[in-house]
Design an enzyme around this catalytic site. Sequence first.
Site, PDB file in Angstrom:
ATOM      1  N   ARG A   1       0.820  -1.225   0.000  1.00 54.50           N
ATOM      2  CA  ARG A   1       0.000   0.000   0.000  1.00 54.50           C
ATOM      3  C   ARG A   1       0.852   1.272   0.000  1.00 54.50           C
ATOM      4  NH1 ARG A   1      -2.973  -3.134   3.669  1.00 54.50           N
ATOM      5  NH2 ARG A   1      -4.773  -4.039   2.639  1.00 54.50           N
TER       6      ARG A   1
ATOM      7  N   LYS B   1       1.262  11.990 -11.512  1.00 54.33           N
ATOM      8  CA  LYS B   1       0.583  10.894 -12.213  1.00 54.33           C
ATOM      9  C   LYS B   1       1.551   9.726 -12.346  1.00 54.33           C
ATOM     10  CE  LYS B   1      -2.886  13.236 -15.039  1.00 54.33           C
ATOM     11  NZ  LYS B   1      -3.354  13.547 -16.405  1.00 54.33           N
TER      12      LYS B   1
ATOM     13  N   GLU C   1       6.917  18.320 -25.520  1.00 58.23           N
ATOM     14  CA  GLU C   1       6.187  18.747 -24.317  1.00 58.23           C
ATOM     15  C   GLU C   1       6.524  20.212 -24.005  1.00 58.23           C
ATOM     16  OE1 GLU C   1       3.876  16.827 -23.061  1.00 58.23           O
ATOM     17  OE2 GLU C   1       4.470  14.713 -23.208  1.00 58.23           O
TER      18      GLU C   1
ATOM     19  N   LYS D   1       4.195  23.878 -15.320  1.00 58.79           N
ATOM     20  CA  LYS D   1       3.421  22.689 -14.946  1.00 58.79           C
ATOM     21  C   LYS D   1       2.996  22.777 -13.482  1.00 58.79           C
ATOM     22  CE  LYS D   1       2.935  17.732 -14.992  1.00 58.79           C
ATOM     23  NZ  LYS D   1       3.304  16.456 -15.567  1.00 58.79           N
TER      24      LYS D   1
ATOM     25  N   GLU E   1      -6.994  16.734 -11.350  1.00 65.35           N
ATOM     26  CA  GLU E   1      -7.737  16.933 -12.602  1.00 65.35           C
ATOM     27  C   GLU E   1      -9.247  16.892 -12.373  1.00 65.35           C
ATOM     28  OE1 GLU E   1      -5.430  15.183 -15.933  1.00 65.35           O
ATOM     29  OE2 GLU E   1      -7.385  14.757 -16.804  1.00 65.35           O
TER      30      GLU E   1
ATOM     31  N   ARG F   1      -6.366  21.223 -15.020  1.00 65.21           N
ATOM     32  CA  ARG F   1      -5.250  20.328 -15.361  1.00 65.21           C
ATOM     33  C   ARG F   1      -5.438  19.668 -16.729  1.00 65.21           C
ATOM     34  NH1 ARG F   1      -1.577  16.367 -11.615  1.00 65.21           N
ATOM     35  NH2 ARG F   1      -0.419  15.577 -13.389  1.00 65.21           N
TER      36      ARG F   1
ATOM     37  N   ASN G   1      -3.387  18.060 -21.163  1.00 66.41           N
ATOM     38  CA  ASN G   1      -3.648  16.964 -22.104  1.00 66.41           C
ATOM     39  C   ASN G   1      -3.767  17.446 -23.541  1.00 66.41           C
ATOM     40  OD1 ASN G   1      -3.747  15.336 -19.891  1.00 66.41           O
ATOM     41  ND2 ASN G   1      -5.977  15.361 -19.721  1.00 66.41           N
TER      42      ASN G   1
ATOM     43  N   HIS H   1      -2.888  15.301 -26.484  1.00 62.40           N
ATOM     44  CA  HIS H   1      -2.756  13.931 -26.002  1.00 62.40           C
ATOM     45  C   HIS H   1      -3.951  13.042 -26.343  1.00 62.40           C
ATOM     46  CE1 HIS H   1       0.679  15.555 -23.972  1.00 62.40           C
ATOM     47  NE2 HIS H   1       0.982  14.386 -23.437  1.00 62.40           N
TER      48      HIS H   1
ATOM     49  N   HIS I   1      -2.288  10.166 -27.999  1.00 65.89           N
ATOM     50  CA  HIS I   1      -2.261   8.835 -27.384  1.00 65.89           C
ATOM     51  C   HIS I   1      -2.828   7.784 -28.334  1.00 65.89           C
ATOM     52  CE1 HIS I   1      -1.864   9.915 -22.822  1.00 65.89           C
ATOM     53  NE2 HIS I   1      -0.704   9.836 -23.436  1.00 65.89           N
TER      54      HIS I   1
ATOM     55  N   HIS J   1       6.922   9.013 -27.520  1.00 59.79           N
ATOM     56  CA  HIS J   1       5.748   9.688 -26.955  1.00 59.79           C
ATOM     57  C   HIS J   1       5.614  11.118 -27.503  1.00 59.79           C
ATOM     58  CE1 HIS J   1       2.698  10.877 -24.031  1.00 59.79           C
ATOM     59  NE2 HIS J   1       3.446  11.929 -23.729  1.00 59.79           N
TER      60      HIS J   1
HETATM   61  N1  LIG Z   1       3.162  10.966 -15.677  1.00 53.79           N
HETATM   62  C1  LIG Z   1       3.044  11.965 -16.528  1.00 53.79           C
HETATM   63  O1  LIG Z   1       2.516  13.032 -16.190  1.00 53.79           O
HETATM   64  C2  LIG Z   1       3.585  11.810 -17.917  1.00 53.79           C
HETATM   65  C3  LIG Z   1       3.746  12.948 -18.729  1.00 53.79           C
HETATM   66  C4  LIG Z   1       4.308  12.785 -19.987  1.00 53.79           C
HETATM   67  C5  LIG Z   1       4.715  11.517 -20.424  1.00 53.79           C
HETATM   68  N2  LIG Z   1       4.530  10.442 -19.615  1.00 53.79           N
HETATM   69  C6  LIG Z   1       4.977   9.105 -20.044  1.00 53.79           C
HETATM   70  O2  LIG Z   1       6.389   9.109 -20.220  1.00 53.79           O
HETATM   71  C7  LIG Z   1       6.743   8.082 -21.140  1.00 53.79           C
HETATM   72  C8  LIG Z   1       7.734   8.625 -22.147  1.00 53.79           C
HETATM   73  O3  LIG Z   1       8.889   9.007 -21.468  1.00 53.79           O
HETATM   74  P1  LIG Z   1      10.305   8.993 -22.216  1.00 53.79           P
HETATM   75  O4  LIG Z   1      10.199   9.647 -23.521  1.00 53.79           O
HETATM   76  O5  LIG Z   1      11.281   9.489 -21.221  1.00 53.79           O
HETATM   77  O6  LIG Z   1      10.499   7.420 -22.527  1.00 53.79           O
HETATM   78  P2  LIG Z   1      11.521   6.298 -22.016  1.00 53.79           P
HETATM   79  O7  LIG Z   1      11.525   6.207 -20.553  1.00 53.79           O
HETATM   80  O8  LIG Z   1      11.167   5.097 -22.786  1.00 53.79           O
HETATM   81  O9  LIG Z   1      12.955   6.830 -22.478  1.00 53.79           O
HETATM   82  C9  LIG Z   1      13.241   6.945 -23.842  1.00 53.79           C
HETATM   83  C10 LIG Z   1      14.507   6.154 -24.221  1.00 53.79           C
HETATM   84  O10 LIG Z   1      15.644   6.851 -23.725  1.00 53.79           O
HETATM   85  C11 LIG Z   1      16.463   5.949 -22.980  1.00 53.79           C
HETATM   86  N3  LIG Z   1      17.179   6.761 -22.001  1.00 53.79           N
HETATM   87  C12 LIG Z   1      16.715   7.235 -20.832  1.00 53.79           C
HETATM   88  N4  LIG Z   1      17.622   8.059 -20.283  1.00 53.79           N
HETATM   89  C13 LIG Z   1      18.673   8.087 -21.109  1.00 53.79           C
HETATM   90  C14 LIG Z   1      19.915   8.769 -21.101  1.00 53.79           C
HETATM   91  N5  LIG Z   1      20.228   9.648 -20.147  1.00 53.79           N
HETATM   92  N6  LIG Z   1      20.773   8.567 -22.120  1.00 53.79           N
HETATM   93  C15 LIG Z   1      20.455   7.717 -23.133  1.00 53.79           C
HETATM   94  N7  LIG Z   1      19.286   7.060 -23.209  1.00 53.79           N
HETATM   95  C16 LIG Z   1      18.409   7.244 -22.209  1.00 53.79           C
HETATM   96  C17 LIG Z   1      15.504   4.939 -22.433  1.00 53.79           C
HETATM   97  O11 LIG Z   1      16.168   3.762 -22.074  1.00 53.79           O
HETATM   98  C18 LIG Z   1      14.566   4.757 -23.609  1.00 53.79           C
HETATM   99  O12 LIG Z   1      15.151   3.894 -24.543  1.00 53.79           O
HETATM  100  C19 LIG Z   1       5.447   7.627 -21.792  1.00 53.79           C
HETATM  101  O13 LIG Z   1       5.097   6.378 -21.252  1.00 53.79           O
HETATM  102  C20 LIG Z   1       4.444   8.673 -21.386  1.00 53.79           C
HETATM  103  O14 LIG Z   1       3.134   8.170 -21.313  1.00 53.79           O
HETATM  104  C21 LIG Z   1       3.986  10.577 -18.373  1.00 53.79           C
HETATM  105 ZN   LIG Z   2       2.896  13.802 -22.787  1.00 56.50          ZN
END
Ligand SMILES: NC(=O)c1ccc[n+]([C@@H]2O[C@H](COP(=O)([O-])OP(=O)(O)OC[C@H]3O[C@@H](n4cnc5c(N)ncnc54)[C@H](O)[C@@H]3O)[C@@H](O)[C@H]2O)c1
Ligand SMILES: [Zn+2]
Length: 362
Positions: free
Chosen positions: A115, A137, A179, A218, A228, A233, A237, A240, A244, A259
């Site tokens: 939990r 999130k 973003e 943000k 949200e 908030r 999106n 998105h 998405h 993404h």
């Molecule tokens: N929670 C939220 O509010 C929120 C907001 C926006 C996006 N997201 C989520 O975030 C995700 C996308 O994040 P992302 O683009 O970071 O993806 P990711 O975590 O897959 O990273 C992208 C790639 O970069 C590599 N990587 C990470 N750090 C590195 C570094 N320093 N040097 C070299 N390679 C590196 C990773 O291994 C991966 O291959 C999606 O799942 C999306 O839905 C969440």
């Molecule tokens: Zn996003």
Amino acid sequence: MTEKVIETIHYTIFFNGEGYFTLQNKLPNYSSLFIMTDTHTSQLCLQHLLRLVPYLKKARIFCIPFGEKEKNIQNGLDICRKLNKENADRKSLLINLGGGVITDSGGFFASIFKRGIYFLNIPTTLLAMVDASTGGKTGINLDNLKNEIGVFNYPDLLIIDKHYLKTLSNRELKSGMAELFKYGLIADNFFWEEIKNRSKHMHWDDWNEFIYQANLIKNNIVTEDPSERKGLRKILNFGHTIGHGIESYFLPTYSPLRHGEAIALGMVCESWISWKMNVLSQKQHEEISKTLLSIYPFREINEQILNKILKYIRQDKKKLQEDIHFSLLREIGICTYHHKVSNDIIKQSFQSLKRNNSEIDD
Ligand SMILES: NC(=O)c1ccc[n+]([C@@H]2O[C@H](COP(=O)([O-])OP(=O)(O)OC[C@H]3O[C@@H](n4cnc5c(N)ncnc54)[C@H](O)[C@@H]3O)[C@@H](O)[C@H]2O)c1
Ligand SMILES: [Zn+2]
């Protein structure tokens, strides 16, 4: 090196050095320490962290494969089993060292194990530094449906260190930049201008300020409407709802989109909808689509693919029949929410992705 911090309601965001000192001092208070990485960040980022925070040499490392497909419940069960085997208790700490996949899923696993144990985020991609790791999130995907399972929960602290960007590919930097464009479009026209003008020739030193400003924007939005429920908030999106859908469609294919790439295409479509629904001017829609389509890769989306994407959009919004609500732009820098949009308009908006080849500049 800047030593700025942002105090959010729930935690502090440290930008560079100071955060590591604070972390080192806090660590003895936890009963046991765990670090979650993916196969890239364990190789490229972990040593830097261990060098700056030597106490973490006591931590047990959990490494999952990289990539969006890994944001799944199987990894959650696996991590929970490992935490259990290591006798983790509610005073244990999980450090999420990685991009959005690691901060989203690690935050979620920490929230459900017993939990809730403590967690903190050290984002290593631009996208995670400006968006995914902040705001509370956490979650994972349900098959190809994005973020269907998750909870709002907050890290103990967040350390943003642009050092990690040194090993990030240009493609990932561009993905994160989407973003940044979004923040400009929804909340700050000056920020939009800045990022637009510098996007193609970004200098290393520019990142600190852009990342910091993005976190300020943000945090202002999230502070007003943390879960949200009030509505504000929802402007985060923007891009998105359609983005998405596009991301989900391409996820199981041989060439998934990043993404930010999917969200950039989503923002073009949703700015077209903003124009067609007389919310945004044509001139500003054209400025947005020209800017984004000159940076982000175009994907051929035929009628068959489009219908599949529309299905994902409807499943995502759990609205199989009715109109869907969108956040739309009134002008660059101002976004409003709760606009009902019909299926036809959503479908037509994909026309806006067909760009003139002379604009391509990959
Ligand atoms: N929670 C939220 O509010 C929120 C907001 C926006 C996006 N997201 C989520 O975030 C995700 C996308 O994040 P992302 O683009 O970071 O993806 P990711 O975590 O897959 O990273 C992208 C790639 O970069 C590599 N990587 C990470 N750090 C590195 C570094 N320093 N040097 C070299 N390679 C590196 C990773 O291994 C991966 O291959 C999606 O799942 C999306 O839905 C969440
Ligand atoms: Zn996003």
